[in-house]
Design an enzyme around this catalytic site. Structure first.
Site, mmCIF file in Angstrom:
data_model
loop_
_atom_site.group_PDB
_atom_site.id
_atom_site.type_symbol
_atom_site.label_atom_id
_atom_site.label_comp_id
_atom_site.label_asym_id
_atom_site.label_seq_id
_atom_site.Cartn_x
_atom_site.Cartn_y
_atom_site.Cartn_z
ATOM 1 N N CYS A 381 38.854 25.291 35.212
ATOM 2 C CA CYS A 381 39.767 26.437 35.290
ATOM 3 C C CYS A 381 41.081 26.122 34.583
ATOM 4 O O CYS A 381 41.106 26.074 33.366
ATOM 5 C CB CYS A 381 39.950 26.864 36.741
ATOM 6 S SG CYS A 381 40.336 28.619 36.863
ATOM 7 N N HIS A 506 34.736 27.631 38.421
ATOM 8 C CA HIS A 506 34.812 26.452 39.303
ATOM 9 C C HIS A 506 33.413 25.939 39.632
ATOM 10 O O HIS A 506 32.804 26.384 40.604
ATOM 11 C CB HIS A 506 35.528 26.815 40.603
ATOM 12 C CG HIS A 506 36.992 27.038 40.435
ATOM 13 N ND1 HIS A 506 37.918 26.027 40.585
ATOM 14 C CD2 HIS A 506 37.688 28.142 40.113
ATOM 15 C CE1 HIS A 506 39.135 26.507 40.359
ATOM 16 N NE2 HIS A 506 39.021 27.800 40.075
ATOM 17 N N GLU A 508 32.552 23.376 41.008
ATOM 18 C CA GLU A 508 32.484 22.596 42.254
ATOM 19 C C GLU A 508 31.979 23.414 43.447
ATOM 20 O O GLU A 508 31.546 22.852 44.444
ATOM 21 C CB GLU A 508 33.856 21.976 42.588
ATOM 22 C CG GLU A 508 34.959 22.950 42.994
ATOM 23 C CD GLU A 508 35.792 23.461 41.821
ATOM 24 O OE1 GLU A 508 35.232 23.570 40.703
ATOM 25 O OE2 GLU A 508 36.970 23.780 42.013
HETATM 26 N N1 GLN Z 1 46.444 29.514 36.956
HETATM 27 C C1 GLN Z 1 45.318 29.770 36.140
HETATM 28 C C2 GLN Z 1 44.907 31.233 36.149
HETATM 29 O O1 GLN Z 1 45.339 31.982 36.984
HETATM 30 C C3 GLN Z 1 44.145 28.881 36.549
HETATM 31 C C4 GLN Z 1 43.626 29.158 37.902
HETATM 32 C C5 GLN Z 1 42.782 28.046 38.468
HETATM 33 O O2 GLN Z 1 42.807 26.930 37.975
HETATM 34 N N2 GLN Z 1 42.066 28.331 39.550
HETATM 35 O O3 GLN Z 1 44.150 31.662 35.312
#
Ligand code: GLN
Length: 530
Positions: A381, A506, A508
């Site tokens: 992410c 994600h 994970e």
């Molecule tokens: N802050 C970033 C976004 O909003 C990444 C979010 C994250 O890593 N879950 O896109």
């Protein structure tokens, strides 16, 4: 009609109620029953989405996009099920919805009170979980400890459910601390007695006590707890500390907790077969050699903030009989001056998800270090966004490249806010949950997933800016995963390196014991090769 098992906690928090409940779920599932799990959290936030991970650990995301407590991750990983928004409810959400009804005149002019209005909301959630999951058994964990002011309405609602459905349909399992006093060399039952008394004050007689202690204890002590807490002695279960949470289902199997539940709730339970768990525990015990992963994050003081990432790394390690050691690197403190020293000797660098400016500069340096030194890199992410910003700055020479999350005025918004999202209303407004990523043939991603698609969970508001796709591709970046419906970049890789893969989602959240997520497996294999 489902049967219900309610899990409460006594004496102190952090005893592993979630692990106990999940382990019971594992055994019931392995005995042929369909299980659903849910958690009630007594705090007043509407969901944990906006709570600082330092306070509450990671935010776990379900398939249907609910931002939930990290315990749901344990439930899913243990029982190998996909839960939903019905699995996570805070007191805040209950009050919020009740007050909304009040504003909309839904209570017909009545005085709105904790009993019956709030307790009814809670009961409805329990019945809804039962209805929508169509499970044979719904296991409900109440966060916190019996005696907390905030948890009282929940316990009152559970008492009513028991009254409405009867003992043959509802079982109370109380998980409580049994301390061992080293000076006198004995276990002390008084705290458990007190917490059972608290429950009795609320009209709840627990059916089972799971005593959490440092070591196993004998029948004599079980008889004592039984006598003092009015519980049959065979319903006093010993659950000693374990060096791995994945051994707990085997402990619970030995304790017969699943059989106690089957007897009281009249469940048709086949013999449980825990071959998978035995295999996992064998793998854990045979994993002697250590692989080290450098995680460059900002919550290094609290590994709960990256719990699912850590568990995913472990699962991938166990597959090849390797123990994973995490080397925490505080992204806030990484500088051009100390980066070599901090990351020298690293064999794998992982930059996890995150929000806000803090530590971003350090993470960019870490991605650069991984790329330039051909060290396996997994970006998750924000970790993907970081890899793109780094590439733009140092390879494409766009020195001010950035994400508009941090620099809204940059001339090179490599990462930009997604269409339809805004920065102000931060609760529950991200792109959340399960989306299907199309994988490009011949890439690392498609090789790892062994499929044309990857179905993964998301939690973000910013995205790769498609205007820069061409120039990235010309310079060696491959966009190996896309979400065609909105033309969003989901995975990038840099094939010049042995392993440089980063995902906007994600991975994970879909890793399970014995079934590590493909990206984690690829990353760990790459580290192992080195
Ligand atoms: N802050 C970033 C976004 O909003 C990444 C979010 C994250 O890593 N879950 O896109």
């Amino acid at each position: 009609m489902a049967k219900h098992i309610f899990i409460t906690g006594g004496v102190v928090s952090g005893l592993g109620k979630g692990i106990t409940g999940s382990s019971l779920g594992v055994l019931l599932k392995s005995g042929g029953l369909k299980i659903f799990m849910q958690k009630f959290d007594p705090y007043l936030n509407i969901d944990p989405g906006t709570i600082n991970p330092i306070e509450h650990g990671e935010v776990y995301v379900t398939d249907d996009g609910a931002e939930t407590d990290l315990d749901l991750g344990h439930y899913e990983r243990f029982i190998d099920i996909n839960l939903s928004k019905h699995s996570s409810t805070s007191a805040g959400r209950i009050y919020y919805e009740a007050l909304e009804k009040e504003r909309n005149g839904k209570y017909g002019g009545k005085t709105v009170q904790v009993i019956p209005h709030i307790t009814n909301e809670i009961k409805q959630r329990i019945y809804k979980a039962e209805l929508e999951s169509k499970a044979d058994v719904v296991i409900t964990e109440i966060g916190g400890t019996v005696g907390d002011i905030e948890s009282q309405p929940f316990l009152e609602a559970l008492r009513q459910v028991r009254m409405e459905k009867g003992k043959e349909n509802v079982m109370f399992v109380h998980v409580a601390l049994l301390p061992y006093l080293k000076v006198s060399g004995e276990f002390k039952t008084k705290p458990i007695q007190h917490s059972v008394k608290e429950l009795l004050n609320l009209g709840i007689q627990p059916d089972v006590i799971v005593a959490r202690s440092e070591f196993d204890f004998d029948q004599k002590l079980k008889d004592k707890i039984s006598l003092l807490c009015s519980i049959p002695s065979e319903n006093v279960v010993s659950c000693p500390d374990s060096d791995s949470i994945y051994k707990v289902p085997l402990v619970i199997e030995k304790s017969n907790l699943h059989k106690i539940a089957a007897k009281q709730l009249d469940l048709k339970l086949n013999d449980s077969k825990l071959e998978d768990w035995n295999k996992l525990v064998n793998n854990i015990e045979n994993s002697k050699e250590v692989l080290t992963v450098h995680i460059v994050g900002k919550y290094v003081e609290l590994s709960d903030a990256y719990l699912s990432v850590i568990e995913s790394l472990k699962f991938a390690g166990y597959e090849i009989n390797k123990k994973i050691k995490i080397h925490w690197v505080n992204a806030r403190k990484l500088t051009e001056q100390n980066i070599k020293e901090e990351l020298s000797g690293s064999t794998g660098i992982l930059v996890p998800g995150g929000f806000g400016e803090d530590g971003v500069q350090g993470k960019i340096l870490a991605a650069q270090y991984a790329r330039e030194n051909n060290i396996p890199y997994l970006g998750i992410c924000l970790g993907m966004q970081i890899a793109c910003i780094e590439f733009a700055r140092n390879v494409l020479n766009l020195k001010d490249a950035h994400t508009t999350e941090i620099d809204s005025k940059t001339q090179n918004p490599i990462i930009d806010i997604m269409e339809g999202k805004n920065r102000e209303n931060i609760g529950g407004t991200l792109r959340l949950g399960r989306y299907v990523t199309s994988l490009k043939e011949g890439t690392k991603a498609s090789e790892l997933y062994k499929d044309k698609v990857a179905v993964e969970r998301h939690r973000h508001r910013y995205e790769f800016n498609n205007k820069y796709r061409e120039i990235f591709e010309k310079n060696g970046i491959v966009f190996s995963g896309l979400y065609p419906e909105q033309d969003l970049v989901e995975i990038i890789e840099y094939p010049k390196n042995d392993f440089f893969v980063a995902a906007q989602y994600h991975p994970e959240f879909t890793s399970r014991p014995n079934k590590p997520n493909p990206l984690f497996m690829g990353f760990i294999n790459a580290i192992n090769k080195r």
